[in-house]
Design a protein around this motif. Structure first.
Motif, PDB file in Angstrom:
ATOM      1  N   GLU A 112       7.180 -10.645   6.891  1.00 30.77           N
ATOM      2  CA  GLU A 112       6.635  -9.532   7.660  1.00 30.77           C
ATOM      3  C   GLU A 112       5.120  -9.487   7.467  1.00 30.77           C
ATOM      4  O   GLU A 112       4.641  -9.605   6.343  1.00 30.77           O
ATOM      5  CB  GLU A 112       7.229  -8.202   7.170  1.00 30.77           C
ATOM      6  N   ASP A 113       4.371  -9.306   8.561  1.00 31.88           N
ATOM      7  CA  ASP A 113       2.912  -9.248   8.472  1.00 31.88           C
ATOM      8  C   ASP A 113       2.440  -8.179   7.492  1.00 31.88           C
ATOM      9  O   ASP A 113       1.507  -8.379   6.729  1.00 31.88           O
ATOM     10  CB  ASP A 113       2.281  -9.003   9.850  1.00 31.88           C
ATOM     11  N   GLU A 114       3.131  -7.045   7.523  1.00 28.91           N
ATOM     12  CA  GLU A 114       2.757  -5.940   6.645  1.00 28.91           C
ATOM     13  C   GLU A 114       2.940  -6.332   5.170  1.00 28.91           C
ATOM     14  O   GLU A 114       2.090  -6.039   4.327  1.00 28.91           O
ATOM     15  CB  GLU A 114       3.622  -4.719   6.980  1.00 28.91           C
ATOM     16  N   ASP A 115       4.037  -7.018   4.868  1.00 33.03           N
ATOM     17  CA  ASP A 115       4.300  -7.483   3.499  1.00 33.03           C
ATOM     18  C   ASP A 115       3.241  -8.495   3.080  1.00 33.03           C
ATOM     19  O   ASP A 115       2.763  -8.485   1.939  1.00 33.03           O
ATOM     20  CB  ASP A 115       5.675  -8.158   3.395  1.00 33.03           C
ATOM     21  N   TYR A 116       2.892  -9.376   4.004  1.00 32.03           N
ATOM     22  CA  TYR A 116       1.908 -10.426   3.719  1.00 32.03           C
ATOM     23  C   TYR A 116       0.594  -9.775   3.309  1.00 32.03           C
ATOM     24  O   TYR A 116      -0.016 -10.129   2.304  1.00 32.03           O
ATOM     25  CB  TYR A 116       1.725 -11.295   4.965  1.00 32.03           C
ATOM     26  N   HIS A 117       0.194  -8.802   4.093  1.00 29.12           N
ATOM     27  CA  HIS A 117      -1.055  -8.091   3.853  1.00 29.12           C
ATOM     28  C   HIS A 117      -1.011  -7.342   2.519  1.00 29.12           C
ATOM     29  O   HIS A 117      -1.952  -7.396   1.731  1.00 29.12           O
ATOM     30  CB  HIS A 117      -1.306  -7.126   5.021  1.00 29.12           C
ATOM     31  N   LYS A 118       0.103  -6.651   2.281  1.00 27.24           N
ATOM     32  CA  LYS A 118       0.268  -5.865   1.043  1.00 27.24           C
ATOM     33  C   LYS A 118       0.212  -6.751  -0.198  1.00 27.24           C
ATOM     34  O   LYS A 118      -0.451  -6.415  -1.177  1.00 27.24           O
ATOM     35  CB  LYS A 118       1.628  -5.148   1.058  1.00 27.24           C
ATOM     36  N   ILE A 119       0.937  -7.852  -0.161  1.00 26.49           N
ATOM     37  CA  ILE A 119       0.987  -8.735  -1.330  1.00 26.49           C
ATOM     38  C   ILE A 119      -0.379  -9.373  -1.567  1.00 26.49           C
ATOM     39  O   ILE A 119      -0.844  -9.443  -2.703  1.00 26.49           O
ATOM     40  CB  ILE A 119       2.111  -9.784  -1.186  1.00 26.49           C
ATOM     41  N   LEU A 120      -1.029  -9.783  -0.488  1.00 28.96           N
ATOM     42  CA  LEU A 120      -2.370 -10.352  -0.626  1.00 28.96           C
ATOM     43  C   LEU A 120      -3.330  -9.334  -1.238  1.00 28.96           C
ATOM     44  O   LEU A 120      -4.091  -9.647  -2.157  1.00 28.96           O
ATOM     45  CB  LEU A 120      -2.885 -10.838   0.730  1.00 28.96           C
ATOM     46  N   ALA A 121      -3.267  -8.096  -0.763  1.00 28.42           N
ATOM     47  CA  ALA A 121      -4.140  -7.039  -1.287  1.00 28.42           C
ATOM     48  C   ALA A 121      -3.861  -6.795  -2.765  1.00 28.42           C
ATOM     49  O   ALA A 121      -4.787  -6.662  -3.578  1.00 28.42           O
ATOM     50  CB  ALA A 121      -3.941  -5.752  -0.490  1.00 28.42           C
ATOM     51  N   LYS A 122      -2.594  -6.789  -3.143  1.00 24.65           N
ATOM     52  CA  LYS A 122      -2.222  -6.555  -4.539  1.00 24.65           C
ATOM     53  C   LYS A 122      -2.714  -7.706  -5.423  1.00 24.65           C
ATOM     54  O   LYS A 122      -3.272  -7.478  -6.504  1.00 24.65           O
ATOM     55  CB  LYS A 122      -0.716  -6.381  -4.677  1.00 24.65           C
ATOM     56  N   LEU A 123      -2.522  -8.940  -4.958  1.00 23.75           N
ATOM     57  CA  LEU A 123      -2.992 -10.098  -5.721  1.00 23.75           C
ATOM     58  C   LEU A 123      -4.510 -10.033  -5.898  1.00 23.75           C
ATOM     59  O   LEU A 123      -5.038 -10.337  -6.968  1.00 23.75           O
ATOM     60  CB  LEU A 123      -2.616 -11.414  -5.016  1.00 23.75           C
ATOM     61  N   TYR A 124      -5.188  -9.638  -4.832  1.00 26.06           N
ATOM     62  CA  TYR A 124      -6.652  -9.524  -4.890  1.00 26.06           C
ATOM     63  C   TYR A 124      -7.054  -8.512  -5.967  1.00 26.06           C
ATOM     64  O   TYR A 124      -7.857  -8.808  -6.840  1.00 26.06           O
ATOM     65  CB  TYR A 124      -7.211  -9.107  -3.522  1.00 26.06           C
ATOM     66  N   GLU A 125      -6.462  -7.320  -5.878  1.00 24.54           N
ATOM     67  CA  GLU A 125      -6.768  -6.246  -6.846  1.00 24.54           C
ATOM     68  C   GLU A 125      -6.507  -6.706  -8.277  1.00 24.54           C
ATOM     69  O   GLU A 125      -7.355  -6.569  -9.149  1.00 24.54           O
ATOM     70  CB  GLU A 125      -5.899  -5.012  -6.567  1.00 24.54           C
ATOM     71  N   ASP A 126      -5.310  -7.215  -8.507  1.00 26.66           N
ATOM     72  CA  ASP A 126      -4.903  -7.617  -9.858  1.00 26.66           C
ATOM     73  C   ASP A 126      -5.850  -8.652 -10.440  1.00 26.66           C
ATOM     74  O   ASP A 126      -6.302  -8.527 -11.574  1.00 26.66           O
ATOM     75  CB  ASP A 126      -3.469  -8.182  -9.862  1.00 26.66           C
ATOM     76  N   TYR A 127      -6.126  -9.687  -9.658  1.00 21.86           N
ATOM     77  CA  TYR A 127      -6.959 -10.775 -10.163  1.00 21.86           C
ATOM     78  C   TYR A 127      -8.397 -10.304 -10.368  1.00 21.86           C
ATOM     79  O   TYR A 127      -9.002 -10.541 -11.408  1.00 21.86           O
ATOM     80  CB  TYR A 127      -6.907 -11.973  -9.199  1.00 21.86           C
TER      81      TYR A 127
END
Length: 157
Positions: free
Chosen positions: A102-117
């Motif tokens: 899902e595009d929304e999931d893709y965006h969410k996971i990418l944002a979370k990975l960005y924040e975490d890293y």
């Protein structure tokens, strides 16, 4: 060491079990059959049987691979695509199966990975942290455009 020899039916059953255990692509099945030193006709017959009986489905394999690598390992589309190509899955099939994410999931996971890293990096200038984070996310297979979109969103907050 001497190799144990199997009958055609035993090999066929082993290949069924191999496919039932987990979805496989054609290349993996052919590789596995190679171990049994079968003649080409026997390999063909087993492959056709596996497909006909729905033990082997390249599309099902591709869809479950995409779901698994994205939702479990947080891989981006590029990394998933490259790994599937390496397994001999046709580009057209890969593209048609990306609707598993899902595009929304893709965006969410990418944002979370960005924040975490990003938040884990200490002692660097902002631009260095950003550049290191971008490099990390590209390595996970995310598209540069998608990453820069996340950065823009963060800067607007």
């Amino acid at each position: 060491m001497e190799k144990k020899s199997y009958t055609f039916l035993e090999i066929k059953q082993k290949m069924v079990n191999y496919c039932v255990y987990q979805d496989r692509c054609h290349q993996e099945v052919e590789q596995k059959m190679w171990d049994f030193l079968l003649i080409p006709e026997a390999k063909e017959e087993i492959l056709l049987y596996l497909m006909k009986e729905n033990y082997l489905s390249e599309e099902r394999f591709t869809r479950s691979y995409i779901r698994g690598k994205f939702y479990m390992k947080s891989w981006g589309r590029n990394k998933i695509r490259n790994h599937l190509k390496f397994k001999g899955v046709p580009e057209k099939l890969i593209n048609s199966c990306f609707d598993e994410i899902e595009d929304e999931d893709y965006h969410k996971i990418l944002a979370k990975l960005y924040e975490d890293y990003y938040s884990k990096i200490k002692g660097l200038q902002v631009y260095q942290k950003k550049s290191k984070t971008i490099k990390y996310l590209l390595g996970k297979g995310f598209e540069y455009e998608e990453i820069t979109e996340i950065i823009k969103e963060r800067e607007e907050e």
